[in-house]
Design a protein around this motif. Structure first.
Motif, PDB file in Angstrom:
ATOM      1  N   CYS A   1      16.158 -15.173  -3.676  1.00 12.24           N
ATOM      2  CA  CYS A   1      16.953 -13.955  -3.518  1.00 12.24           C
ATOM      3  C   CYS A   1      17.389 -13.392  -4.851  1.00 12.24           C
ATOM      4  N   THR A   2      17.864 -12.167  -4.799  1.00 11.65           N
ATOM      5  CA  THR A   2      18.456 -11.517  -5.967  1.00 11.65           C
ATOM      6  C   THR A   2      19.620 -10.655  -5.518  1.00 11.65           C
ATOM      7  N   ALA A   3      20.613 -10.557  -6.361  1.00 10.15           N
ATOM      8  CA  ALA A   3      21.726  -9.633  -6.122  1.00 10.15           C
ATOM      9  C   ALA A   3      21.328  -8.281  -6.705  1.00 10.15           C
ATOM     10  N   TRP A   4      21.336  -7.247  -5.869  1.00 10.89           N
ATOM     11  CA  TRP A   4      20.965  -5.924  -6.351  1.00 10.89           C
ATOM     12  C   TRP A   4      22.179  -5.281  -7.018  1.00 10.89           C
ATOM     13  N   LEU A   5      22.115  -5.094  -8.333  1.00 14.49           N
ATOM     14  CA  LEU A   5      23.231  -4.564  -9.106  1.00 14.49           C
ATOM     15  C   LEU A   5      22.907  -3.222  -9.761  1.00 14.49           C
ATOM     16  N   GLY A   6      21.845  -2.581  -9.275  1.00 12.34           N
ATOM     17  CA  GLY A   6      21.511  -1.255  -9.777  1.00 12.34           C
ATOM     18  C   GLY A   6      22.517  -0.222  -9.299  1.00 12.34           C
ATOM     19  N   ASN A   7      22.294   1.022  -9.680  1.00 11.80           N
ATOM     20  CA  ASN A   7      23.251   2.091  -9.379  1.00 11.80           C
ATOM     21  C   ASN A   7      22.895   2.908  -8.145  1.00 11.80           C
ATOM     22  N   GLU A   8      21.799   2.568  -7.476  1.00 12.88           N
ATOM     23  CA  GLU A   8      21.375   3.387  -6.349  1.00 12.88           C
ATOM     24  C   GLU A   8      20.975   2.528  -5.149  1.00 12.88           C
ATOM     25  N   THR A   9      20.909   3.181  -4.009  1.00 13.22           N
ATOM     26  CA  THR A   9      20.434   2.524  -2.795  1.00 13.22           C
ATOM     27  C   THR A   9      18.921   2.381  -2.879  1.00 13.22           C
ATOM     28  N   ILE A  10      18.400   1.217  -2.462  1.00 14.08           N
ATOM     29  CA  ILE A  10      16.956   0.959  -2.557  1.00 14.08           C
ATOM     30  C   ILE A  10      16.384   0.619  -1.186  1.00 14.08           C
ATOM     31  N   ALA A  11      15.078   0.822  -1.046  1.00 17.46           N
ATOM     32  CA  ALA A  11      14.366   0.415   0.167  1.00 17.46           C
ATOM     33  C   ALA A  11      13.996  -1.057   0.052  1.00 17.46           C
ATOM     34  N   VAL A  12      14.020  -1.758   1.187  1.00 16.84           N
ATOM     35  CA  VAL A  12      13.712  -3.188   1.211  1.00 16.84           C
ATOM     36  C   VAL A  12      12.633  -3.440   2.255  1.00 16.84           C
ATOM     37  N   SER A  13      11.610  -4.215   1.883  1.00 13.83           N
ATOM     38  CA  SER A  13      10.484  -4.463   2.782  1.00 13.83           C
ATOM     39  C   SER A  13      10.836  -5.456   3.878  1.00 13.83           C
TER      40      SER A  13
ATOM     41  N   LYS B   1       0.822  -1.216   0.000  1.00 18.02           N
ATOM     42  CA  LYS B   1       0.000   0.000   0.000  1.00 18.02           C
ATOM     43  C   LYS B   1       0.854   1.264   0.000  1.00 18.02           C
ATOM     44  N   ASP B   2       2.147   1.116   0.309  1.00 17.33           N
ATOM     45  CA  ASP B   2       3.045   2.265   0.332  1.00 17.33           C
ATOM     46  C   ASP B   2       3.656   2.572  -1.035  1.00 17.33           C
ATOM     47  N   PHE B   3       3.370   1.725  -2.044  1.00 15.99           N
ATOM     48  CA  PHE B   3       3.933   1.951  -3.374  1.00 15.99           C
ATOM     49  C   PHE B   3       3.433   3.273  -3.966  1.00 15.99           C
ATOM     50  N   THR B   4       4.297   3.940  -4.709  1.00 13.16           N
ATOM     51  CA  THR B   4       3.940   5.175  -5.408  1.00 13.16           C
ATOM     52  C   THR B   4       4.294   5.033  -6.883  1.00 13.16           C
ATOM     53  N   GLU B   5       3.788   5.953  -7.705  1.00 10.35           N
ATOM     54  CA  GLU B   5       4.056   5.905  -9.143  1.00 10.35           C
ATOM     55  C   GLU B   5       5.529   6.133  -9.447  1.00 10.35           C
ATOM     56  N   ASP B   6       6.149   7.008  -8.667  1.00  5.40           N
ATOM     57  CA  ASP B   6       7.578   7.249  -8.836  1.00  5.40           C
ATOM     58  C   ASP B   6       8.177   7.521  -7.461  1.00  5.40           C
ATOM     59  N   GLY B   7       9.452   7.840  -7.436  1.00  8.93           N
ATOM     60  CA  GLY B   7      10.129   8.043  -6.162  1.00  8.93           C
ATOM     61  C   GLY B   7      11.358   7.160  -6.076  1.00  8.93           C
TER      62      GLY B   7
ATOM     63  N   VAL C   1       8.710   3.938  -3.657  1.00 10.40           N
ATOM     64  CA  VAL C   1       8.101   4.480  -2.435  1.00 10.40           C
ATOM     65  C   VAL C   1       8.476   5.954  -2.320  1.00 10.40           C
ATOM     66  N   SER C   2       7.730   6.650  -1.477  1.00  9.85           N
ATOM     67  CA  SER C   2       7.938   8.083  -1.283  1.00  9.85           C
ATOM     68  C   SER C   2       9.196   8.359  -0.464  1.00  9.85           C
ATOM     69  N   ASP C   3       9.591   9.618  -0.427  1.00 10.32           N
ATOM     70  CA  ASP C   3      10.735  10.028   0.381  1.00 10.32           C
ATOM     71  C   ASP C   3      10.539   9.633   1.837  1.00 10.32           C
ATOM     72  N   ASP C   4       9.339   9.850   2.345  1.00 11.71           N
ATOM     73  CA  ASP C   4       9.074   9.582   3.756  1.00 11.71           C
ATOM     74  C   ASP C   4       9.232   8.101   4.084  1.00 11.71           C
ATOM     75  N   VAL C   5       8.641   7.242   3.252  1.00 12.50           N
ATOM     76  CA  VAL C   5       8.757   5.797   3.473  1.00 12.50           C
ATOM     77  C   VAL C   5      10.202   5.350   3.290  1.00 12.50           C
ATOM     78  N   PHE C   6      10.864   5.874   2.263  1.00  6.33           N
ATOM     79  CA  PHE C   6      12.257   5.507   2.005  1.00  6.33           C
ATOM     80  C   PHE C   6      13.150   5.846   3.197  1.00  6.33           C
ATOM     81  N   ASN C   7      12.966   7.021   3.746  1.00  4.90           N
ATOM     82  CA  ASN C   7      13.813   7.458   4.860  1.00  4.90           C
ATOM     83  C   ASN C   7      13.642   6.586   6.100  1.00  4.90           C
TER      84      ASN C   7
END
Length: 202
Positions: free
Chosen positions: A85-97, A24-30, A54-60
């Protein structure tokens, strides 16, 4: 064949619990994020892009994975899927549930992820799994997992071999279904051979 030195996961990595955001915390972008439920339906050995934000608030407020971390789902409906599992190989830090483990390490991320998809790992995780309707593996219990660990150079060689097989298995345009199935079995055979325990070479 490669010689491997067996190590416990906590010799080479730190294991942390994921966060607590929900779908329910998913957003269109962020900020990009991984929800544990997506591990069973979307993500494979590695990922460079997420499918949710997710939004800035949820991410933080969230637990996060940095590039190279392994994100592992530690709750499932069955033993087969738990610890997907998956190895995260993107270029940025991500939020994890929540219902995840975040494995931070200094090894080849794909190598570890391939190992976590192997029959050797499956035998070990079965001993750690508990529950009936919901199967769980406590993140801290993963520290006792034993991993066959060659040098980084040999990890890279193993990954190069497995990447080629994995590509043949997942690219529908590369062959007819029967051929893809044959390649898949071949890939699984070599994956388990390359990642099985052996005496380290002198």
């Amino acid at each position: 064949m490669f010689g491997y030195a067996p190590v416990h996961l906590d010799d080479i990595a730190t294991v942390a619990r994921g966060g607590s955001f929900q779908k329910k915390d998913f957003t269109e972008d962020g900020h990009q994020c991984i929800h544990y439920g997506q591990m069973y339906t979307h993500f494979g050995v590695y990922a460079k892009e997420c499918i949710a934000h997710v939004s800035d608030d949820v991410f933080n407020k969230s637990k996060k994975a940095v590039p190279g971390d392994i994100v592992m789902a530690v709750t499932s409906e069955n033993v087969e899927d738990v610890c997907s599992c998956t190895a995260w190989l993107g270029n940025e830090t991500i939020a994890v549930s929540g219902h995840t483990a975040i494995i931070h390490h200094d090894q080849n991320a794909k190598y570890l992820s391939y190992y976590f998809h192997s029959s050797d790992f499956f035998r070990q995780k079965k001993k750690l799994a508990h529950g009936t309707k919901v199967i769980e593996v406590t993140p801290s219990a993963l520290n006792d997992i034993i991993i066959p660990l060659p040098s980084i150079e040999k990890q890279n060689e193993t990954v190069n071999v497995l990447d080629r097989f994995n590509s043949l298995c997942t690219d529908i345009s590369s062959g007819i279904p029967a051929e893809i199935e044959a390649r898949k079995k071949q890939y699984e055979y070599y994956r388990d051979k390359l990642l099985a325990f052996k005496e380290i070479e002198k």
